[in-house]
Motif scaffolding. Sequence first.
Motif, PDB file in Angstrom:
ATOM      1  N   PHE A   8       2.509  -0.938   0.822  1.00  0.00           N
ATOM      2  CA  PHE A   8       1.809   0.202   1.390  1.00  0.00           C
ATOM      3  C   PHE A   8       1.726   0.062   2.902  1.00  0.00           C
ATOM      4  N   THR A   9       1.432   1.165   3.565  1.00  0.00           N
ATOM      5  CA  THR A   9       1.365   1.198   5.022  1.00  0.00           C
ATOM      6  C   THR A   9       0.009   1.758   5.466  1.00  0.00           C
ATOM      7  N   TYR A  10      -0.202   1.721   6.760  1.00  0.00           N
ATOM      8  CA  TYR A  10      -1.435   2.262   7.335  1.00  0.00           C
ATOM      9  C   TYR A  10      -1.592   3.741   6.982  1.00  0.00           C
ATOM     10  N   ARG A  11      -0.498   4.453   6.921  1.00  0.00           N
ATOM     11  CA  ARG A  11      -0.557   5.877   6.549  1.00  0.00           C
ATOM     12  C   ARG A  11      -1.113   6.035   5.134  1.00  0.00           C
ATOM     13  N   ASP A  12      -0.685   5.184   4.204  1.00  0.00           N
ATOM     14  CA  ASP A  12      -1.224   5.198   2.838  1.00  0.00           C
ATOM     15  C   ASP A  12      -2.711   4.841   2.855  1.00  0.00           C
ATOM     16  N   TYR A  13      -3.053   3.839   3.648  1.00  0.00           N
ATOM     17  CA  TYR A  13      -4.427   3.362   3.790  1.00  0.00           C
ATOM     18  C   TYR A  13      -5.348   4.518   4.200  1.00  0.00           C
ATOM     19  N   LEU A  14      -4.897   5.335   5.130  1.00  0.00           N
ATOM     20  CA  LEU A  14      -5.727   6.441   5.629  1.00  0.00           C
ATOM     21  C   LEU A  14      -5.952   7.535   4.589  1.00  0.00           C
ATOM     22  N   LEU A  15      -5.164   7.561   3.525  1.00  0.00           N
ATOM     23  CA  LEU A  15      -5.307   8.568   2.480  1.00  0.00           C
ATOM     24  C   LEU A  15      -6.392   8.226   1.460  1.00  0.00           C
ATOM     25  N   LEU A  16      -6.874   6.988   1.480  1.00  0.00           N
ATOM     26  CA  LEU A  16      -7.905   6.573   0.529  1.00  0.00           C
ATOM     27  C   LEU A  16      -9.260   7.168   0.910  1.00  0.00           C
ATOM     28  N   PRO A  17     -10.142   7.357  -0.084  1.00  0.00           N
ATOM     29  CA  PRO A  17     -11.489   7.880   0.220  1.00  0.00           C
ATOM     30  C   PRO A  17     -12.238   6.959   1.178  1.00  0.00           C
ATOM     31  N   ASP A  20     -14.698   3.908   0.069  1.00  0.00           N
ATOM     32  CA  ASP A  20     -14.179   2.633  -0.435  1.00  0.00           C
ATOM     33  C   ASP A  20     -13.944   1.673   0.724  1.00  0.00           C
ATOM     34  N   ARG A  21     -14.506   0.450   0.607  1.00  0.00           N
ATOM     35  CA  ARG A  21     -14.168  -0.608   1.570  1.00  0.00           C
ATOM     36  C   ARG A  21     -12.920  -1.275   1.056  1.00  0.00           C
ATOM     37  N   ARG A  22     -11.898  -1.263   1.857  1.00  0.00           N
ATOM     38  CA  ARG A  22     -10.649  -1.855   1.439  1.00  0.00           C
ATOM     39  C   ARG A  22      -9.933  -2.447   2.636  1.00  0.00           C
ATOM     40  N   GLU A  23      -8.939  -3.297   2.325  1.00  0.00           N
ATOM     41  CA  GLU A  23      -8.113  -3.898   3.364  1.00  0.00           C
ATOM     42  C   GLU A  23      -6.659  -3.831   2.907  1.00  0.00           C
ATOM     43  N   LEU A  24      -5.763  -3.879   3.857  1.00  0.00           N
ATOM     44  CA  LEU A  24      -4.330  -3.858   3.597  1.00  0.00           C
ATOM     45  C   LEU A  24      -3.748  -5.094   4.259  1.00  0.00           C
ATOM     46  N   ILE A  25      -3.253  -6.030   3.439  1.00  0.00           N
ATOM     47  CA  ILE A  25      -2.706  -7.277   3.967  1.00  0.00           C
ATOM     48  C   ILE A  25      -1.305  -7.451   3.425  1.00  0.00           C
ATOM     49  N   GLU A  26      -0.350  -7.537   4.324  1.00  0.00           N
ATOM     50  CA  GLU A  26       1.062  -7.672   3.976  1.00  0.00           C
ATOM     51  C   GLU A  26       1.500  -6.572   3.018  1.00  0.00           C
ATOM     52  N   GLY A  27       0.954  -5.368   3.213  1.00  0.00           N
ATOM     53  CA  GLY A  27       1.342  -4.212   2.414  1.00  0.00           C
ATOM     54  C   GLY A  27       0.659  -4.107   1.063  1.00  0.00           C
ATOM     55  N   ASP A  28      -0.271  -5.011   0.756  1.00  0.00           N
ATOM     56  CA  ASP A  28      -1.000  -4.982  -0.510  1.00  0.00           C
ATOM     57  C   ASP A  28      -2.446  -4.583  -0.256  1.00  0.00           C
ATOM     58  N   PHE A  29      -2.979  -3.701  -1.130  1.00  0.00           N
ATOM     59  CA  PHE A  29      -4.365  -3.272  -1.017  1.00  0.00           C
ATOM     60  C   PHE A  29      -5.307  -4.271  -1.670  1.00  0.00           C
ATOM     61  N   TYR A  30      -6.474  -4.469  -1.033  1.00  0.00           N
ATOM     62  CA  TYR A  30      -7.550  -5.275  -1.577  1.00  0.00           C
ATOM     63  C   TYR A  30      -8.825  -4.461  -1.461  1.00  0.00           C
ATOM     64  N   VAL A  31      -9.527  -4.293  -2.585  1.00  0.00           N
ATOM     65  CA  VAL A  31     -10.818  -3.607  -2.571  1.00  0.00           C
ATOM     66  C   VAL A  31     -11.877  -4.653  -2.251  1.00  0.00           C
ATOM     67  N   GLU A  74       1.345  -2.736   8.149  1.00  0.00           N
ATOM     68  CA  GLU A  74       1.054  -3.271   6.820  1.00  0.00           C
ATOM     69  C   GLU A  74      -0.158  -4.205   6.792  1.00  0.00           C
ATOM     70  N   ASP A  75      -0.874  -4.309   7.919  1.00  0.00           N
ATOM     71  CA  ASP A  75      -2.015  -5.228   7.998  1.00  0.00           C
ATOM     72  C   ASP A  75      -3.206  -4.562   8.673  1.00  0.00           C
ATOM     73  N   VAL A  76      -4.185  -4.178   7.843  1.00  0.00           N
ATOM     74  CA  VAL A  76      -5.409  -3.533   8.326  1.00  0.00           C
ATOM     75  C   VAL A  76      -6.585  -4.205   7.613  1.00  0.00           C
ATOM     76  N   VAL A  77      -7.494  -4.794   8.375  1.00  0.00           N
ATOM     77  CA  VAL A  77      -8.626  -5.513   7.791  1.00  0.00           C
ATOM     78  C   VAL A  77      -9.944  -5.006   8.373  1.00  0.00           C
ATOM     79  N   GLN A  78     -11.014  -5.380   7.697  1.00  0.00           N
ATOM     80  CA  GLN A  78     -12.362  -5.042   8.144  1.00  0.00           C
ATOM     81  C   GLN A  78     -13.187  -6.325   8.204  1.00  0.00           C
ATOM     82  N   PRO A  79     -13.063  -7.096   9.295  1.00  0.00           N
ATOM     83  CA  PRO A  79     -13.841  -8.337   9.403  1.00  0.00           C
ATOM     84  C   PRO A  79     -15.332  -8.035   9.408  1.00  0.00           C
ATOM     85  N   ASP A  80     -16.115  -9.031   9.005  1.00  0.00           N
ATOM     86  CA  ASP A  80     -17.565  -8.836   9.014  1.00  0.00           C
ATOM     87  C   ASP A  80     -18.074  -8.594  10.427  1.00  0.00           C
ATOM     88  N   ILE A  81     -17.647  -9.409  11.393  1.00  0.00           N
ATOM     89  CA  ILE A  81     -18.052  -9.271  12.790  1.00  0.00           C
ATOM     90  C   ILE A  81     -16.836  -9.537  13.662  1.00  0.00           C
TER      91      ILE A  81
END
Length: 180
Positions: A8-17, A20-31, A74-81
Amino acid sequence: MQHPQIKFTYRDYLLLPEQDRRELIEGDFYVVPAPSIRHQEILANLGTILRDYVKGRRLGTVLWAPVDVVFSDEDVVQPDILFVSEERREIITEANISGAPDLVIEILSPSTADRDKNLKMSLYGRAGVREYWIVDPTDETVQVLELGLGGYEVDKTYNAGKVFSSVLPGSNIEIGHIFA
């Protein structure tokens, strides 16, 4: 018949609701499930301490989740801080952080600890995050990793006294205040 692995890509990531807290690492989604109350207390303590320190010295910007950090398509994360220095302020956009923050902090949860200590540590090192903290609520420790030529090389673990950061000169954060 062989099936290619779907990435998956950042474009796919942006289509999610958005809820949902999610991350995209190496093209794989993680809830990312909602964190515990203890996790949130530590996040509030440490986030406030860092924000006040950074703001008072005009060093840059401190933010906490949820905020997207986009390293690649293919890499989008949400660090705590996270902390971005004033000198690198241009990576802060209206939508996200576009590039490596100077400092990233993850607070371990049972469901994310393995990913934080392995997959995300590797990603942060490759992306150029200068300092990575892993906060363990169970052991009440803060592990500080500093980026070197071969990845994260300097590794200090604090369980008492004060935590020091090379990214935030002069900072000395009481462990007791983080876990209060």
